[in-house]
Design a protein around this motif. Structure first.
Motif, PDB file in Angstrom:
ATOM      1  N   GLU A   1       0.585   4.907  -2.034  1.00 49.75           N
ATOM      2  CA  GLU A   1       1.238   6.196  -1.793  1.00 49.75           C
ATOM      3  C   GLU A   1       2.774   5.741  -1.763  1.00 49.75           C
ATOM      4  OE1 GLU A   1      -1.955   8.316   1.156  1.00 49.75           O
ATOM      5  OE2 GLU A   1      -0.994   6.909   2.005  1.00 49.75           O
ATOM      6  N   PHE A   2       3.495   6.922  -2.082  1.00 43.35           N
ATOM      7  CA  PHE A   2       4.709   6.864  -2.074  1.00 43.35           C
ATOM      8  C   PHE A   2       5.384   7.442  -0.797  1.00 43.35           C
ATOM      9  CE2 PHE A   2       3.376   6.739  -6.646  1.00 43.35           C
ATOM     10  CZ  PHE A   2       4.097   5.490  -6.873  1.00 43.35           C
TER      11      PHE A   2
ATOM     12  N   ARG B   1       8.095   2.508  -0.909  1.00 43.90           N
ATOM     13  CA  ARG B   1       9.044   3.513  -0.184  1.00 43.90           C
ATOM     14  C   ARG B   1      10.422   3.394  -1.035  1.00 43.90           C
ATOM     15  NH1 ARG B   1       6.248   1.016   4.452  1.00 43.90           N
ATOM     16  NH2 ARG B   1       5.476   2.755   5.654  1.00 43.90           N
TER      17      ARG B   1
ATOM     18  N   LYS C   1       0.954  -1.295   0.099  1.00 41.50           N
ATOM     19  CA  LYS C   1      -0.109  -0.014   0.000  1.00 41.50           C
ATOM     20  C   LYS C   1       0.855   1.232   0.222  1.00 41.50           C
ATOM     21  CE  LYS C   1      -3.392   0.509   2.595  1.00 41.50           C
ATOM     22  NZ  LYS C   1      -4.252   0.477   3.782  1.00 41.50           N
ATOM     23  N   THR C   2       1.874   1.110   0.472  1.00 43.26           N
ATOM     24  CA  THR C   2       2.975   2.144   0.447  1.00 43.26           C
ATOM     25  C   THR C   2       4.239   1.520  -0.178  1.00 43.26           C
ATOM     26  OG1 THR C   2       2.319   3.084   2.607  1.00 43.26           O
ATOM     27  CG2 THR C   2       4.455   3.909   1.812  1.00 43.26           C
TER      28      THR C   2
END
Lengths: 371, 371
Positions: free
Chosen positions: A97-98, A62, A59-60
């Motif tokens: 999301e980043f 990185r 979901k993220t």
């Protein structure tokens, strides 16, 4: 997490902060040229080498830029990565999301970095202070690591170079192009130790299937150290210091005790380190245009823009010289360096140099890593 | 992520950086006293309120300190949290790795924060620049949030206070203790908007079951604004400015256009905001000792250490006054403030103030949040 605790013991010579004449911000156009030519390779890396499972299952997502300095190059590099990712994410149900981690030594000018972050960024930004020769991030928490023009910096100069009783004593010199084999061996040994720690830390931090881009200046495979252009350039700076020692401006002992902690590795040396570590596969390994030539040559001909070249070198090295000799010698040193570069401009033709782009992929674990 | 993009538009008045006489570092002993008494409550929060599923199911436990300023209080607070967590982790098979995000406005002195991080820390540290009235972190990425002495700062002063045609025009004053109801209403409205955004952002960032500690100075429930000690203290500073305006040192218009963006909320007002948001349950709500009294009273008696008190106020507010009036007035202003505080020391007995400790828990989602 023992490495974390000692990481700030590593020597740190940040790029010159602020936005003055000799600041890194105003003298990093060479790095930008390299990033621009690396742009297509980063795109290719993401399109061809990033597995769909990595892409679509977090979901993220990185990203870390290690050795980020103060921008703007780090922002350009991150933007490149994000554009390629966003285009590739059309394969997935949902764009994640980043979160982007800008990392450098704690002496880096993070205040400048943070106040000049792009206003319209579509990611969550964080700064991470510390040496990349230790752990900086939790286990398996990164999906893409970018490290441009940073791993040529060793964690510190080998101690034996300053030991009068050692065969590796590097008297009157600040690098190794004109030194004996013992000095070169000491540099190589430090490099091997450092790159091993670098790869070990990243192997723990990067998720299986995650990617790491390394961009670094070095020498072609099989280059003798006396032919290394990166080292020849530094040796000329050393000879300026020796001129100043003869005039009594600096003490000779001070020159003896300075050894620039930069090592110009060959692509083959990096390959061997990666294979020795065993946790990454090499997915891409290519040469990039030579920044140092681009930068030094004006108008496409052999006339060298020495002023720009010296400003560039000063931005990268000023901190180290200031720390060792004090601020007052800097103007004299770099003025003398400009003359020396003009007199010796033939080294840009005779010296050997290469810019490497390497893409590593974190292998799927077969056994659990100790963390 | 639209909030992220505009977050730097919020006004930022960082605590005074560096380590000089008026630096926050040297004038935050009052905050430390509050943290010390909050220590036991944080422990209780973790022991009694942190669910085992949250504790044992994440490989990385992520903590954020919002409005961290430059230390050392932020390090103490984090250390407290970690000690309590580590003791509680004995219930789990494995202790996770910890990642701590220190967050404040991008104008905060992150260079100082990073170079003074505890050397023997057992966590990965990162800095996050930006306003906490917008999103700062990816969705569901935080497990414990700490925010001490920060949410009393509004995102900015209400605009109508500076509008001559508005009934809320706050002429000759910089706060609301001596103002009419319209001014107080404008402050309240700004507070409601801000706290709503704060809670909405945190509801997205904190995992279900995750905890958030809020520590803030304010007023007891039902306090009339004219009795608010936090505001009375600020109004005295405003009256110093008006004295200076009469002497021609500053322009009266400049005083008219300054309104300190601090709101002293009551516990009840916070409770209503949390209930309005609907994503958190209130697990603990208690009063802490009054820092302002501790700080102002020397030797346990009624003699106020005005010098220490004024230094403390200056450390917190200097940035704002410097920004509005320029640096040259600061010494005169705070010297005059010291006299004013001495003359009016009775307000510390008559004014009403409370320090609140609130523990919120992110509710388990019943419906998916828009992100």
């Amino acid at each position: 997490m023992a490495a974390e605790q000692s990481m700030e013991l590593h020597e740190a010579y940040p790029m010159t902060g602020g936005d003055g004449l000799y600041s890194y911000v105003n003298n990093s156009s060479g790095q930008k040229a390299v990033i621009d030519s690396a742009k297509e390779l980063v795109k290719r890396a993401i399109v061809e080498k990033l597995d769909k499972e990595i892409l679509c299952s977090f979901k993220t997502f990185r990203i870390a830029d290690l050795g980020c300095s103060v921008g703007p190059n780090t922002y350009f590099a991150v933007q490149n990565i994000l554009e390629a990712l966003e285009s590739k994410y059309q394969q997935c149900h949902q764009i994640p999301e980043f979160q982007v981690f800008y990392s450098d030594h704690s002496a880096n000018d993070f205040n400048l970095l943070f106040t000049s972050l792009p206003q319209n960024r579509n990611y969550y930004a964080a700064g991470v202070p510390g040496s990349f020769y230790g752990r900086l991030f939790p286990e398996a928490s990164l999906h893409f690591v970018h490290c441009s023009y940073a791993i040529q910096w060793l964690s510190g100069a080998p101690k034996e170079l300053m030991d009068k009783s050692s065969p590796a004593w590097n008297k009157s010199r600040i690098h190794y192009a004109n030194s004996g084999d013992e000095v070169v061996r000491a540099y190589k040994a430090q490099y091997h130790k450092d790159i091993e720690q670098f790869l070990q830390a990243r192997a723990q931090e990067i998720v299986c299937g995650g990617l790491m881009v390394l961009i670094f200046p070095g020498v072609p495979n099989g280059t003798h150290h006396s032919q290394s252009l990166p080292s020849m350039i530094l040796e000329l700076l050393g000879s300026c210091l020796m001129d100043m020692a003869r005039k009594g401006i600096v003490s000779e002992e001070k020159v003896d005790t300075l050894n620039i902690p930069i090592y110009g590795m060959s692509p083959q040396e990096l390959k061997e380190a990666v294979e020795g570590n065993g946790r990454f596969s090499i997915e891409i390994m290519e040469d990039l245009p030579l920044m140092i030539h681009d930068h030094a040559v004006s108008g496409g001909q052999s006339k060298i823009d020495t002023q720009a070249f010296v400003c560039h070198m000063r931005a990268g090295l000023e901190g180290l010289f200031k720390n060792h000799f004090g601020e007052r010698i800097l103007d004299v040193l770099f003025e003398s360096y400009r003359n020396k570069i003009e007199e010796n401009s033939s080294i840009f033709m005779s010296g050997k140099a290469v810019n490497s782009f390497v893409l590593l992929k974190r292998k799927l674990s077969t056994s659990k890593l100790a963390s």
